[in-house]
Scaffold this motif. Structure first.
Motif, PDB file in Angstrom:
ATOM      1  N   PRO C 221       0.973  -1.339   0.085  1.00 46.90           N
ATOM      2  CA  PRO C 221      -0.073  -0.030  -0.085  1.00 46.90           C
ATOM      3  C   PRO C 221       0.828   1.304   0.080  1.00 46.90           C
ATOM      4  N   GLY C 222       0.286   2.233  -0.564  1.00 46.24           N
ATOM      5  CA  GLY C 222       0.829   3.522  -0.385  1.00 46.24           C
ATOM      6  C   GLY C 222       1.996   3.894  -1.067  1.00 46.24           C
ATOM      7  N   GLY C 223       3.132   4.587  -0.646  1.00 55.54           N
ATOM      8  CA  GLY C 223       4.365   4.726  -1.118  1.00 55.54           C
ATOM      9  C   GLY C 223       5.082   3.405  -1.617  1.00 55.54           C
ATOM     10  N   MET C 224       4.888   2.353  -0.897  1.00 60.27           N
ATOM     11  CA  MET C 224       5.494   1.110  -1.181  1.00 60.27           C
ATOM     12  C   MET C 224       5.010   0.526  -2.661  1.00 60.27           C
ATOM     13  N   GLY C 225       3.615   0.971  -2.928  1.00 62.09           N
ATOM     14  CA  GLY C 225       3.092   0.391  -4.059  1.00 62.09           C
ATOM     15  C   GLY C 225       3.653   1.248  -5.236  1.00 62.09           C
ATOM     16  N   ILE C 226       3.940   2.356  -5.135  1.00 70.32           N
ATOM     17  CA  ILE C 226       4.391   3.054  -6.146  1.00 70.32           C
ATOM     18  C   ILE C 226       6.047   2.746  -6.446  1.00 70.32           C
ATOM     19  N   ASN C 227       6.561   2.676  -5.250  1.00 71.16           N
ATOM     20  CA  ASN C 227       8.137   2.138  -5.575  1.00 71.16           C
ATOM     21  C   ASN C 227       8.041   0.603  -6.329  1.00 71.16           C
ATOM     22  N   PHE C 228       7.258  -0.271  -5.662  1.00 69.20           N
ATOM     23  CA  PHE C 228       7.354  -1.553  -6.151  1.00 69.20           C
ATOM     24  C   PHE C 228       6.867  -1.793  -7.642  1.00 69.20           C
ATOM     25  N   VAL C 229       5.775  -0.964  -8.121  1.00 68.12           N
ATOM     26  CA  VAL C 229       5.263  -1.064  -9.382  1.00 68.12           C
ATOM     27  C   VAL C 229       6.326  -0.427 -10.416  1.00 68.12           C
ATOM     28  N   LYS C 230       6.833   0.840 -10.022  1.00 72.85           N
ATOM     29  CA  LYS C 230       7.775   1.563 -10.841  1.00 72.85           C
ATOM     30  C   LYS C 230       9.176   0.573 -11.008  1.00 72.85           C
ATOM     31  N   GLN C 231       9.659  -0.147  -9.843  1.00 73.95           N
ATOM     32  CA  GLN C 231      10.818  -0.811 -10.046  1.00 73.95           C
ATOM     33  C   GLN C 231      10.614  -2.184 -10.913  1.00 73.95           C
ATOM     34  N   TRP C 232       9.297  -2.709 -10.737  1.00 76.72           N
ATOM     35  CA  TRP C 232       8.846  -3.822 -11.610  1.00 76.72           C
ATOM     36  C   TRP C 232       8.988  -3.475 -13.047  1.00 76.72           C
ATOM     37  N   LYS C 233       8.431  -2.380 -13.228  1.00 78.78           N
ATOM     38  CA  LYS C 233       8.493  -2.268 -14.926  1.00 78.78           C
ATOM     39  C   LYS C 233       9.930  -1.920 -15.010  1.00 78.78           C
ATOM     40  N   GLN C 234      10.737  -0.904 -14.441  1.00 75.47           N
ATOM     41  CA  GLN C 234      12.117  -0.547 -14.722  1.00 75.47           C
ATOM     42  C   GLN C 234      12.675  -1.689 -14.793  1.00 75.47           C
ATOM     43  N   ALA C 235      12.701  -2.876 -14.227  1.00 73.95           N
ATOM     44  CA  ALA C 235      13.388  -4.081 -14.021  1.00 73.95           C
ATOM     45  C   ALA C 235      12.838  -4.919 -15.176  1.00 73.95           C
ATOM     46  N   GLY C 236      12.059  -4.515 -16.165  1.00 70.24           N
ATOM     47  CA  GLY C 236      11.495  -5.415 -17.042  1.00 70.24           C
ATOM     48  C   GLY C 236      10.549  -6.498 -16.705  1.00 70.24           C
ATOM     49  N   THR C 260       3.406   4.183 -16.325  1.00 67.07           N
ATOM     50  CA  THR C 260       4.310   2.941 -15.725  1.00 67.07           C
ATOM     51  C   THR C 260       3.102   2.102 -15.242  1.00 67.07           C
ATOM     52  N   ALA C 261       1.956   2.383 -14.707  1.00 68.23           N
ATOM     53  CA  ALA C 261       1.019   1.547 -14.150  1.00 68.23           C
ATOM     54  C   ALA C 261       0.267   0.567 -15.196  1.00 68.23           C
ATOM     55  N   LEU C 262       0.195   1.386 -16.375  1.00 68.50           N
ATOM     56  CA  LEU C 262      -0.770   0.816 -17.405  1.00 68.50           C
ATOM     57  C   LEU C 262      -0.673  -0.789 -17.564  1.00 68.50           C
ATOM     58  N   GLY C 263      -1.969  -1.203 -17.572  1.00 64.36           N
ATOM     59  CA  GLY C 263      -2.202  -2.747 -17.627  1.00 64.36           C
ATOM     60  C   GLY C 263      -2.139  -3.538 -16.355  1.00 64.36           C
ATOM     61  N   THR C 264      -1.748  -2.919 -15.102  1.00 60.11           N
ATOM     62  CA  THR C 264      -1.730  -3.523 -13.815  1.00 60.11           C
ATOM     63  C   THR C 264      -3.313  -3.782 -13.333  1.00 60.11           C
ATOM     64  N   ILE C 265      -3.403  -5.214 -12.862  1.00 58.44           N
ATOM     65  CA  ILE C 265      -4.609  -5.772 -12.541  1.00 58.44           C
ATOM     66  C   ILE C 265      -4.962  -5.455 -11.018  1.00 58.44           C
ATOM     67  N   SER C 266      -5.979  -5.261 -10.466  1.00 55.39           N
ATOM     68  CA  SER C 266      -6.236  -5.158  -9.074  1.00 55.39           C
ATOM     69  C   SER C 266      -7.720  -5.555  -8.990  1.00 55.39           C
ATOM     70  N   VAL C 364      -4.218   8.435 -16.346  1.00 54.24           N
ATOM     71  CA  VAL C 364      -4.310   7.064 -16.035  1.00 54.24           C
ATOM     72  C   VAL C 364      -5.273   7.000 -15.180  1.00 54.24           C
ATOM     73  N   THR C 365      -6.361   5.688 -15.081  1.00 47.61           N
ATOM     74  CA  THR C 365      -7.172   5.679 -14.221  1.00 47.61           C
ATOM     75  C   THR C 365      -7.578   4.170 -14.157  1.00 47.61           C
ATOM     76  N   SER C 366      -8.517   3.625 -13.342  1.00 44.66           N
ATOM     77  CA  SER C 366      -8.817   2.204 -13.390  1.00 44.66           C
ATOM     78  C   SER C 366     -10.086   2.148 -13.922  1.00 44.66           C
ATOM     79  N   LYS C 367     -10.331   0.912 -14.698  1.00 43.61           N
ATOM     80  CA  LYS C 367     -11.159   0.537 -15.432  1.00 43.61           C
ATOM     81  C   LYS C 367     -11.893  -1.058 -14.908  1.00 43.61           C
ATOM     82  N   ILE C 368     -13.181  -1.196 -14.872  1.00 38.97           N
ATOM     83  CA  ILE C 368     -13.683  -2.644 -14.625  1.00 38.97           C
ATOM     84  C   ILE C 368     -13.646  -3.346 -15.593  1.00 38.97           C
ATOM     85  N   ILE C 369     -12.961  -4.525 -15.444  1.00 41.02           N
ATOM     86  CA  ILE C 369     -12.874  -5.477 -16.357  1.00 41.02           C
ATOM     87  C   ILE C 369     -13.447  -6.758 -16.450  1.00 41.02           C
ATOM     88  N   ASP C 370     -14.087  -7.200 -14.940  1.00 36.85           N
ATOM     89  CA  ASP C 370     -14.980  -8.297 -14.649  1.00 36.85           C
ATOM     90  C   ASP C 370     -15.212  -8.110 -13.333  1.00 36.85           C
TER      91      ASP C 370
END
Lengths: 328, 307, 386
Positions: C221-236, C260-266, C364-370
Motif C-alpha cells: 500500500p501507499g508509497g511502497m506500491g509506487i516504488n514496487f510497481v515502478k521498479q517492477w516495470k523498470q526491471a522489465g 508506468t501503471a498501465l495494464g496492472t490488474i487489481s 491514467v485511471t482504473s476501469k472495471i473489466i470483470d
C-alpha cells in the motif's frame, strides 16, 4: 526535610497541587475532555521524568526509552490476554521486566558513550519494536484491544479513578526523584556527568552508578507504559516507535533538563501546543492549519536559540534553582 | 539459491550501500569535525530529490534536472549553515537535537505546502532504461549500474580530496582534534561552511539519483537518516573511509539478509515459523549489527586517529 | 510532534431553516489522517465528505448537520484522545472515518461503549468483524481479507497454477496473504514478507527473476506500491511474471505512477467507472471541483456521509438505536449501488477486477473489466454475536 524539599522544588510542588485540583476545575466548567488531555500529559511527563535521570542528570542521551514504555504496556496487555487482570500485579510485572531489561541493555550500552551511546540505545529499542511487530498472536502492529486493568478496590471505569491513580503514582515518582537527586547517589550521578574521571579518581566505579540510574529510569518508563495501556485500553508497538523516544527527549530539552520539574513542564507545553496550535492556526491562517508543524518546528529552534536550559531556564523561576549546573 | 543470484544480490547491496555512503559521507564529517548532531541531514536528501524532480518535470530533461539541482542543494546547505547552524556549534548536543528536529518538521511541511502532500512522478529517460548482462543470463538495469559508478566516483573524489589536498589535511586534522585545528589558526568558520554545504550536496545527489527509483514525497529522508547514522556509528565518527566500508556492509547485510534469512531459516525450521522469524530478524539485522559492533568496538570500526 | 486539530467545517447550512421551532442538529465527527506522509489520503477523504455535504445542501436526512474534522496523525494515542474530545466535548452523534486498522482498534471499544455510532470509511480488521464486533459499529468499506480473497478467486478462474506472494511484514500484510490463500487453489511457491516502509525492492525482484513464477501477487500500500510497481516495470519484470495487485495501484498512487501503471490488474469494491447515478455524479463533481480522479478512500468517505444521511432520513431522528436499525437493514444508497449489510455490520457487496488504463483525456485511471464476486460476505461474520 519536607520544607527543604518544598523550597528546592517549588515548581514541581505547584504543578502537583494544580494537577490534584484540576478535576474540580474541569467539572465546574463541564470540560471532562481536558481530564483526558491531562492524563496523557501526566503519563508522558512521568516517562520523561524517568528518562531525565539518565538524560539530564547523568548526561547519558538514551534514544530508546520508549521501548521501556512499550514493554510496560505489553506487560499489561499480555497479562490480560492470559486472564491476569490485576493491575497491581501488572505494575509489578512491568517494573520487574523493565528492570531486568534495563540491566541487560544498560550493561551493553554503557560500554559506549556520547553519540555512540545514543545510537546503541536506539538499536536496542528498534530490535524490541520489530520484535513486538512480529508477535502475530498479540495482534502484531494492529495491536491488542484490552480492558482497563482491575486495580482491586479501584474501579477504573468510575469517573476520575484512573486520573487519580495516575496522579498518585506520578506524585510518588516525583517525590522519589526529588529525594534521589539530592541523595549521595544523585550527587555522584551528576558529578559523573560533569567529570567522570574525577569520580573514578575518588575510587568510585562510575559504571555502577550509571547502570543503577539507567535501570531506575527504565522502571519508571515501564510503570508509565503500564498505565498508558489502561488509559488507551489498547496496546500496539506504536507506543515504542522511535519517534516517541524522540518526543520524550524533546519534552525534556524543552522543559529544561537540569530540573526535576523540567520534563513535566515540557510535557505540559509540548502536548498543549499540539492540542491548541492547530486550533489557533485555524483561526489565524486557515489555509495552513493542516501544516501546523511549519510553525511548531521553528518554535523549537527559537527555544534553543534564544533560551538556555529550556523553558525552566527561560522563565527563570526565582524559586527554582537548577539541581545541577551545566558545565560549559 | 544459485551463485548467480547471490552475485546479483551482492550487486544490489552494493548499490544500496553506495547510496547510503553519499548521505553518510557529509554527515560523518559534520558529526566528527564540528561535533554537531545534525538530524536534518535527511531533509537534504529530500531537497535534492525534489529539486531534480521538479526541474525535470518543468524542462522535460532528466540530465538538466540533475545538473541544475546540484548547485541548488549546495546553496541550500550553505544558507542553512549561515542562517541557523553556525549559531549552534557551541551549544551542547541536546540543544542541537532539538533545533535540528525542528528543522526536519519545518522542511517536511514546507515541501508539503509547496508541492502538495502527494508523491511526485519521476522516471529516468528511456536511454537509461536498458539492461547490461553482468553475468551470463543475468541482466542488470543500466540505471542502477550508473548509480554505483557515480557513487564510486564521488567516493574516490572525496578520498583524494581528504587525503591529498591542503584543505583535506585541515579536514583530517579537524576530525581527530577540533580544538587544536582552531588553535592552529585555520579559518574554521569557512571550513565548516564549506564542509556542510558539500555534505548537503552529496546527500542531495543521493536523493536525485534514487528519486526516479522510489517515490519522491515529504519525509522521504528520515528512514535514510537513521540508516546513515547507523553507517557512521559502525564506521567510526569522522572517518570517511569507515563510512564507506560501513555503508557497503550495511547495504549488503540489509539486502542480502532480507532475501537470504527467510530462505536460510526454512532449511531448519517449519515454513510458518520461518515466515515469521525470517523477516522479523531481517528488519532487525542492521541494528543487531550495530549493537554487536559497538559492544566490541565502542567507538566504531575505524575511529579517526587521536579521537 | 503530532497532533490534532479541529476544522469545524460545514456550518449547519442555512441558519433559519424551514421554520421548525426545535430544529435539531446532527453532529458528525470525522477522523482521518491529514498531516504527515499519509496526509494525501485524508485530504481526499475530507474533500469527499465536503462534496457529500454540498450535495446534501448542508443537511443530513433533512436535519441540520455539522461535520467536525480531526487529524489523527496516524497515532493510536492521539486518535484515542480525539475520540474522547469528540464524545465528551463536542458531543457528536456519529464518528466516521478512520483509515488504519490499528487506529480503529484503539478507539473501537470506547466509542461503541458510549452508545455512539462508529462508521469506518476504510479500516476493517478481523477482530472488529468477528469476536470483538459491536452493534454500534458499521463498516462502509470491506473486511481486510475480502479484497485479496477476490484476487485469489479470480486467479483460479484465470487458470493461474502457481504464484509468488509478497506483502510488507506487518499485520495487514499477513491478513492479506491469509485472505488470498483462503480462496486461491493453486500453489503458492514463494511467500515473501518485505520490510514495512521499504523503498527499494531490487533484491526481491532479483530473487523473483530467479524463481520465474508465472504470477506474482502483491499487497504494497501507499508509497511502497509506487516504488514496487515502478521498479517492477523498470526491471522489465513483465516479461518474467504477471503482476496481480491489491491496494497497491489506486487513485492515490496512480498520479505518481502514470503510464508506468498501465495494464496492472487489481481487485476492488469500487471503481471510478462504476455505472450508477450516484457514482457518476460523485466522480464528475469530484473531478471538476478538486481536479483529478477520486480514490476508493474518497468514495468510501462519500458513502459514509450518504449512510448517515440515509439513517437519519429513514428513522427521522438522530437516535443511535433507531439509526442503527436502519443501517443494519441495509439498502443504503452509495457509490457502489444499494449496499446490503451483513450480520456483523460489514457490507455484502460485489468485488470487481480492475485494470489501469488511459481515459479519453489521457489520464491514467482504473476501469472495471470483470466481476469476481457478487454479494460477497466476509469470513468472520459467523463469529460475531452482539
Amino acid at each position: 526535610m519536607v520544607l527543604d524539599l518544598f523550597k528546592k522544588f517549588t515548581t514541581l510542588w505547584i504543578i502537583l497541587v494544580v494537577l490534584a485540583f484540576f478535576p474540580i476545575f474541569t467539572s465546574t466548567f463541564d470540560l471532562p475532555f481536558w481530564n483526558d488531555v491531562v492524563m496523557r500529559i501526566m503519563l508522558l511527563g512521568m516517562a520523561a521524568m524517568g528518562l531525565n535521570i539518565v538524560f539530564g542528570f547523568g548526561g547519558m542521551v538514551s534514544f530508546g526509552h520508549a521501548a521501556f514504555m512499550g514493554v510496560g504496556a505489553y506487560c499489561a496487555g499480555i497479562s490480560q490476554y492470559y486472564g491476569l487482570d490485576n493491575g497491581w500485579y501488572q505494575l509489578l510485572m512491568s517494573a520487574v521486566s523493565c528492570g531486568i531489561l534495563g540491566i541487560m541493555i544498560g550493561f551493553l550500552a554503557l560500554r559506549t558513550s556520547g553519540i555512540y551511546f545514543i545510537m546503541i540505545t536506539l538499536a536496542f529499542a528498534q530490535m524490541l519494536y520489530f520484535f513486538f511487530v512480529s508477535l502475530e498472536q498479540f495482534g502484531g502492529d494492529d495491536g491488542l484491544i484490552m480492558d482497563r486493568s482491575d486495580f482491586i478496590f479501584i474501579d477504573l471505569y468510575e469517573p476520575l479513578r484512573l486520573y487519580y491513580l495516575i496522579f498518585f503514582i506520578l506524585a510518588a515518582v516525583s517525590i522519589m526523584l526529588m529525594l534521589l537527586i539530592r541523595s549521595r547517589f544523585g550527587v555522584i550521578l551528576q558529578a559523573i556527568k560533569s567529570n567522570e574521571s574525577r569520580v573514578e579518581a575518588m575510587g568510585l566505579n562510575p559504571l555502577k552508578f550509571k547502570l543503577t540510574g539507567y535501570v531506575i529510569s527504565a522502571v519508571i518508563c515501564g510503570l508509565s507504559g503500564c498505565l498508558f495501556a489502561s488509559w488507551q485500553e489498547f496496546v500496539s508497538p506504536d507506543i515504542m516507535h522511535w519517534t516517541r523516544s524522540g518526543d520524550l527527549m524533546i519534552i525534556i530539552i524543552l522543559g529544561g533538563l537540569t530540573y526535576v520539574a523540567g520534563p513535566l513542564v515540557g510535557a505540559i507545553v509540548f502536548l498543549l501546543l499540539e492540542e491548541l496550535l492547530p486550533d489557533l492556526l485555524h483561526v489565524v491562517f486557515p489555509s495552513i492549519a493542516e501544516n501546523w508543524m511549519i510553525i511548531f518546528g521553528p518554535l523549537l529552534i527559537a527555544v534553543v536559540l534564544f533560551g538556555k536550559g529550556g523553558l525552566m531556564g527561560v522563565v527563570g523561576n526565582r524559586f527554582t534553582r537548577p539541581a545541577a549546573r551545566k558545565d560549559q | 539459491m544459485t551463485l548467480t543470484l547471490l552475485l546479483e544480490q551482492i550487486f544490489n547491496g552494493l548499490q544500496a550501500g553506495i547510496t547510503l555512503f553519499l548521505i553518510a559521507a557529509g554527515l560523518t564529517l559534520i558529526l566528527g569535525i564540528m561535533d554537531f548532531v545534525f538530524l536534518a541531514h535527511g531533509s537534504q536528501v529530500m531537497i535534492g530529490a525534489y529539486a531534480a524532480a521538479a526541474i525535470t518535470i518543468a524542462t522535460n530533461n532528466f540530465y538538466f534536472g540533475i545538473l541544475a539541482a546540484i548547485p541548488i542543494t549546495f546553496v541550500c546547505g550553505y544558507l542553512l549553515e549561515w542562517l541557523i547552524i553556525r549559531h549552534l556549534y557551541r551549544r551542547d548536543h541536546m540543544d542541537q537535537v532539538l533545533a535540528t528536529f525542528g528543522l526536519i518538521l519545518f522542511f517536511n511541511e514546507a515541501i508539503r505546502i509547496g508541492f502538495g502532500p502527494a508523491a511526485l512522478f519521476t522516471n529516468f529517460p528511456s536511454s537509461l532504461s536498458g539492461f547490461i548482462e553482468i553475468l551470463p543470463d543475468t541482466p542488470y538495469p543500466v540505471y542502477r549500474i550508473l548509480i554505483i559508478l557515480v557513487g564510486l566516483l564521488c567516493a574516490l573524489g572525496i578520498h583524494l580530496f581528504v587525503s591529498r589536498t591542503r584543505v583535506g589535511a585541515m579536514v583530517r586534522a579537524g576530525a581527530s582534534n577540533p580544538e587544536m585545528t582552531a588553535a592552529l589558526g585555520i579559518n574554521v568558520k569557512i571550513l565548516f561552511r564549506f564542509i556542510f554545504a558539500a555534505g548537503a550536496t552529496f546527500a542531495g545527489l543521493a536523493g536525485m539519483m534514487i528519486g526516479p527509483l522510489t517515490s519522491v514525497e515529504p519525509g522521504m529522508g528520515e528512514p535514510l537518516l537513521i540508516l546513515s547514522l547507523v553507517v557512521i556509528i559502525i564506521g567510526g565518527i569522522g572517518s570517511v573511509r569507515g563510512a564507506f566500508i560501513a555503508a557497503i556492509l550495511i547495504g549488503l547485510v540489509d539486502t542480502v539478509g532480507r532475501v537470504m534469512l527467510p530462505m536460510l531459516f526454512k532449511t531448519f525450521m517449519s515454513v510458518s515459523t520461518a515466515d515469521t522469524a525470517g523477516p522479523a530478524l531481517a528488519s532487525m539485522s542492521v541494528y543487531i549489527l550495530m549493537a554487536v559492533v559497538l559492544v566490541f568496538k565502542p567507538t566504531g570500526l575505524f575511529p579517526p586517529k587521536g579521537a | 510532534m503530532k497532533n490534532k486539530f479541529i476544522t469545524a467545517v460545514i456550518a449547519a447550512g442555512f441558519v433559519a431553516s424551514a421554520g421548525t421551532a426545535f430544529a435539531e442538529t446532527i453532529k458528525v465527527g470525522y477522523m482521518t489522517t491529514l498531516s504527515g506522509g499519509a496526509g494525501i489520503i485524508g485530504k481526499q477523504m475530507k474533500n469527499a465528505v465536503e462534496l457529500a455535504m454540498e450535495h446534501k445542501g448542508g443537511k443530513l436526512g433533512g436535519m441540520d448537520a455539522e461535520v467536525i474534522f480531526v487529524d489523527d496523525q496516524r497515532k493510536p494515542d492521539v486518535t484515542k484522545q480525539l475520540a474522547n474530545k469528540l464524545l465528551k466535548s463536542e458531543k457528536v452523534d456519529v464518528i466516521g472515518g478512520i483509515i488504519w486498522s490499528n487506529l480503529l482498534m484503539a478507539i473501537h471499544k470506547q466509542v461503541t461503549r458510549s452508545d455512539t455510532l462508529l462508521i469506518s470509511s476504510n479500516a476493517g480488521p478481523s477482530p472488529v468483524a468477528g469476536s470483538n464486533c459491536h452493534k454500534n459499529f458499521f463498516s462502509m468499506s470491506w473486511q481486510n481479507d475480502q479484497t485479496p480473497e477476490a484476487m485469489g478467486a479470480y486467479m483460479n478462474s484465470a487458470g493461474v497454477k502457481s504464484v509468488y506472494a509478497m506483502a510488507p511484514n506487518y499485520q495487514a500484510g499477513k491478513d492479506m496473504i491469509a485472505g488470498f490463500k483462503r480462496f486461491y487453489d493453486g500453489e503458492v511457491v514463494g511467500e515473501v514478507y518485505t520490510k514495512l516502509g521499504q523503498t527499494d525492492f531490487q533484491a526481491e525482484l532479483s530473487a523473483l527473476r530467479a524463481a520465474k513464477p508465472p504470477a506474482t501477487f502483491i499487497f504494497q500500500p501507499g508509497g511502497m506500491g509506487i516504488n514496487f510497481v515502478k521498479q517492477w516495470k523498470q526491471a522489465g519484470m513483465d516479461d518474467v511474471s504477471k503482476l496481480y495487485t491489491v491496494f497497491s495501484v489506486d487513485g492515490i498512487s496512480l498520479p505518481a505512477l502514470k503510464e508506468t501503471a498501465l495494464g496492472t490488474i487489481s481487485t476492488q469494491t469500487w471503481s471510478p467507472d462504476l455505472d450508477n447515478a450516484i457514482n457518476k455524479k460523485f466522480v464528475a463533481d469530484y473531478k471538476s471541483k478538486f481536479g483529478g480522479y477520486p480514490s476508493f478512500y474518497a468514495a468510501q468517505a462519500y458513502d459514509t456521509i450518504l449512510a448517515i444521511d440515509h439513517a437519519v432520513a429513514k428513522s427521522g431522528s438522530k437516535d443511535t438505536a433507531k439509526m442503527r436499525e436502519v443501517l443494519a437493514a441495509g439498502g443504503i444508497p452509495t457509490t457502489r449501488g444499494s449496499l446490503k449489510m451483513n450480520s456483523n455490520h460489514f457490507p455484502i457487496q460485489n468485488f470487481y477486477l480492475r485494470e489501469a488504463v488511459k481515459d479519453s483525456d489521457g489520464v491514467v485511471t482504473s476501469k472495471i473489466i470483470d466481476t469476481v464476486f457478487e454479494d460477497h460476505g466476509d469470513a468472520y461474520a459467523q463469529d460475531c454475536k452482539f
